[in-house]
Write a protein that holds these residues in place. Structure first.
Motif, PDB file in Angstrom:
ATOM      1  N   ALA A 183       0.834  -1.210   0.000  1.00 18.73           N
ATOM      2  CA  ALA A 183       0.000   0.000   0.000  1.00 18.73           C
ATOM      3  C   ALA A 183       0.863   1.253   0.000  1.00 18.73           C
ATOM      4  CB  ALA A 183      -0.928  -0.010   1.209  1.00 18.73           C
ATOM      5  N   ALA A 184       1.883   1.263   0.857  1.00 20.84           N
ATOM      6  CA  ALA A 184       2.760   2.432   0.946  1.00 20.84           C
ATOM      7  C   ALA A 184       3.561   2.623  -0.342  1.00 20.84           C
ATOM      8  CB  ALA A 184       3.704   2.292   2.141  1.00 20.84           C
ATOM      9  N   ASN A 185       3.967   1.521  -0.959  1.00 21.13           N
ATOM     10  CA  ASN A 185       4.735   1.605  -2.195  1.00 21.13           C
ATOM     11  C   ASN A 185       3.888   2.197  -3.330  1.00 21.13           C
ATOM     12  OD1 ASN A 185       7.276   1.061  -3.492  1.00 21.13           O
ATOM     13  ND2 ASN A 185       6.290  -0.617  -4.579  1.00 21.13           N
ATOM     14  N   ALA A 186       2.659   1.701  -3.447  1.00 23.83           N
ATOM     15  CA  ALA A 186       1.752   2.254  -4.459  1.00 23.83           C
ATOM     16  C   ALA A 186       1.419   3.704  -4.135  1.00 23.83           C
ATOM     17  CB  ALA A 186       0.473   1.422  -4.523  1.00 23.83           C
ATOM     18  N   GLY A 207       5.351   9.856  -7.457  1.00 21.31           N
ATOM     19  CA  GLY A 207       5.855   9.398  -8.746  1.00 21.31           C
ATOM     20  C   GLY A 207       7.034   8.457  -8.617  1.00 21.31           C
ATOM     21  N   HIS A 208       7.214   7.856  -7.420  1.00 15.37           N
ATOM     22  CA  HIS A 208       8.340   6.951  -7.189  1.00 15.37           C
ATOM     23  C   HIS A 208       7.865   5.729  -6.406  1.00 15.37           C
ATOM     24  CE1 HIS A 208      11.499   9.837  -8.405  1.00 15.37           C
ATOM     25  NE2 HIS A 208      10.688  10.748  -7.885  1.00 15.37           N
ATOM     26  N   TYR A 209       8.400   4.547  -6.773  1.00 10.42           N
ATOM     27  CA  TYR A 209       8.178   3.341  -5.983  1.00 10.42           C
ATOM     28  C   TYR A 209       9.281   3.277  -4.929  1.00 10.42           C
ATOM     29  CZ  TYR A 209       4.705   1.728  -9.348  1.00 10.42           C
ATOM     30  OH  TYR A 209       3.601   1.609 -10.144  1.00 10.42           O
ATOM     31  N   HIS A 243      11.811   0.165  -4.042  1.00  6.31           N
ATOM     32  CA  HIS A 243      12.567  -0.425  -5.150  1.00  6.31           C
ATOM     33  C   HIS A 243      13.970   0.191  -5.215  1.00  6.31           C
ATOM     34  CE1 HIS A 243      13.135  -2.652  -8.743  1.00  6.31           C
ATOM     35  NE2 HIS A 243      13.119  -1.618  -9.569  1.00  6.31           N
ATOM     36  N   MET A 244      14.865  -0.284  -4.351  1.00  5.88           N
ATOM     37  CA  MET A 244      16.218   0.270  -4.311  1.00  5.88           C
ATOM     38  C   MET A 244      17.029  -0.102  -5.552  1.00  5.88           C
ATOM     39  SD  MET A 244      16.521   2.236  -1.755  1.00  5.88           S
ATOM     40  CE  MET A 244      14.783   2.697  -1.914  1.00  5.88           C
ATOM     41  N   THR A 245      16.714  -1.238  -6.174  1.00  8.93           N
ATOM     42  CA  THR A 245      17.392  -1.589  -7.421  1.00  8.93           C
ATOM     43  C   THR A 245      17.141  -0.526  -8.480  1.00  8.93           C
ATOM     44  OG1 THR A 245      17.107  -3.945  -6.943  1.00  8.93           O
ATOM     45  CG2 THR A 245      17.641  -3.348  -9.221  1.00  8.93           C
ATOM     46  N   GLY A 246      15.895  -0.056  -8.542  1.00 14.29           N
ATOM     47  CA  GLY A 246      15.553   0.988  -9.495  1.00 14.29           C
ATOM     48  C   GLY A 246      16.288   2.284  -9.214  1.00 14.29           C
ATOM     49  N   PHE A 286      10.862  15.675   1.507  1.00 11.17           N
ATOM     50  CA  PHE A 286      10.524  15.198   2.852  1.00 11.17           C
ATOM     51  C   PHE A 286       9.728  13.896   2.774  1.00 11.17           C
ATOM     52  CE2 PHE A 286       7.188  14.877   6.078  1.00 11.17           C
ATOM     53  CZ  PHE A 286       7.954  14.754   7.219  1.00 11.17           C
ATOM     54  N   ALA A 287       8.703  13.880   1.934  1.00  6.77           N
ATOM     55  CA  ALA A 287       7.850  12.704   1.825  1.00  6.77           C
ATOM     56  C   ALA A 287       8.633  11.501   1.294  1.00  6.77           C
ATOM     57  CB  ALA A 287       6.658  13.003   0.926  1.00  6.77           C
ATOM     58  N   LEU A 288       9.480  11.731   0.298  1.00  3.70           N
ATOM     59  CA  LEU A 288      10.268  10.647  -0.286  1.00  3.70           C
ATOM     60  C   LEU A 288      11.216  10.050   0.747  1.00  3.70           C
ATOM     61  CD1 LEU A 288      11.245   9.023  -2.763  1.00  3.70           C
ATOM     62  CD2 LEU A 288      12.877  10.864  -3.203  1.00  3.70           C
ATOM     63  N   SER A 289      11.958  10.888   1.444  1.00  2.25           N
ATOM     64  CA  SER A 289      12.919  10.392   2.429  1.00  2.25           C
ATOM     65  C   SER A 289      12.195   9.695   3.582  1.00  2.25           C
ATOM     66  CB  SER A 289      13.784  11.540   2.958  1.00  2.25           C
ATOM     67  OG  SER A 289      12.987  12.563   3.516  1.00  2.25           O
TER      68      SER A 289
END
Length: 246
Positions: A40-43, A50-52, A55-58, A136-139
């Motif tokens: 849910a958090a990833n979606a 605009g980021h998954y 997905h650290m590989t990405g 902020f949200a991304l980190s």
């Protein structure tokens, strides 16, 4: 003759899921819940940012590509995401080991409660506007993902990782390959680990289901859809923290 009825107590259930002495069944229940939250958090991260964010590989691939073309903004964004994920995993490990030395029955409750607290912070990320709000949200979300992956890795003895769908799907492919080989060469004595395959499928579908719910929720509510996710995490961790240690 009187019969004793057993009632479901949410607090006792939550304490059992994060207890020091664990069972494979409790590990699977907790992992299933966390996989759904991760999905849910990833979606939600994609719809909101605009980021998954799991997905650290990405992000690592994105970092390499943009170093090659000297895109400084994307390089900084990728480094921020990876650093936040690593910091979250490290913070979870510090919390678990600190609690293990001071209050061993709470060693897994602390990181879950803290993840819930950070998820609350993320839910208000929409209040901040512009690049500052996005960063902020991304980190914050990458930090949570790192914490969760490290927490379930420590709890399960590195048998389960709830945000690493690539690894789980790879293991499913391996077991299916073993099944095909068993049909082609039954005399070889190779066996499929059916229990492992069921667990992997359960976690992948939990992640997928959580992703569908998260996509719908974040698209309609935005950042504030993180509030129920935060409450679930807090509901898993806080009851054990409120229990008097013996």
């Amino acid at each position: 003759m009187k019969t004793t009825r057993r009632f479901f107590h949410p607090h006792s259930f939550a304490r059992a899921l994060v207890a020091r002495r664990r069972s494979p069944g409790n590990d699977l229940i907790l992992a299933t819940i966390l996989a759904a939250i991760a999905g849910a958090a990833n979606a939600g991260g994609f719809f909101a940012l605009g980021h998954y964010t799991s997905h650290m590989t990405g992000y690592l691939s994105q970092l390499a590509d943009n170093i090659a073309i000297l895109n400084l903004w994307v390089i900084g964004l990728s480094l921020l995401a990876i650093s936040a994920f690593v910091a979250g995993a490290g913070f979870s490990t510090v919390l678990i080991n600190w609690a293990r030395n001071r209050a061993s029955r709470q060693q897994y409750a602390w990181p879950l409660a803290m993840q819930g607290s950070f998820m609350l912070c993320f839910s208000f990320g929409g209040v901040l506007t512009g690049d500052i709000g996005r960063l902020f949200a991304l980190s914050c979300l990458c930090f949570i993902m790192g914490m969760q992956n490290a927490t379930i890795t420590k709890i399960s003895g590195a048998r389960i990782r709830t945000t690493h769908a690539t690894g789980m799907i790879t293991d499913i492919g391996i077991e299916l390959g073993r099944a095909v080989f068993c049909v082609l060469r039954p005399q070889a004595g190779l066996r499929v680990d059916a229990a492992k395959l069921r667990i992997l499928l359960q976690l992948v579908f939990s992640f997928l289901g959580g992703g569908i719910v998260g996509a719908v929720g974040y698209s309609h509510v935005g950042f504030f859809f993180s509030l129920p996710l935060a409450l679930i995490l807090l509901g898993l961790g806080v009851p054990a923290l409120l229990t008097k240690q013996l």
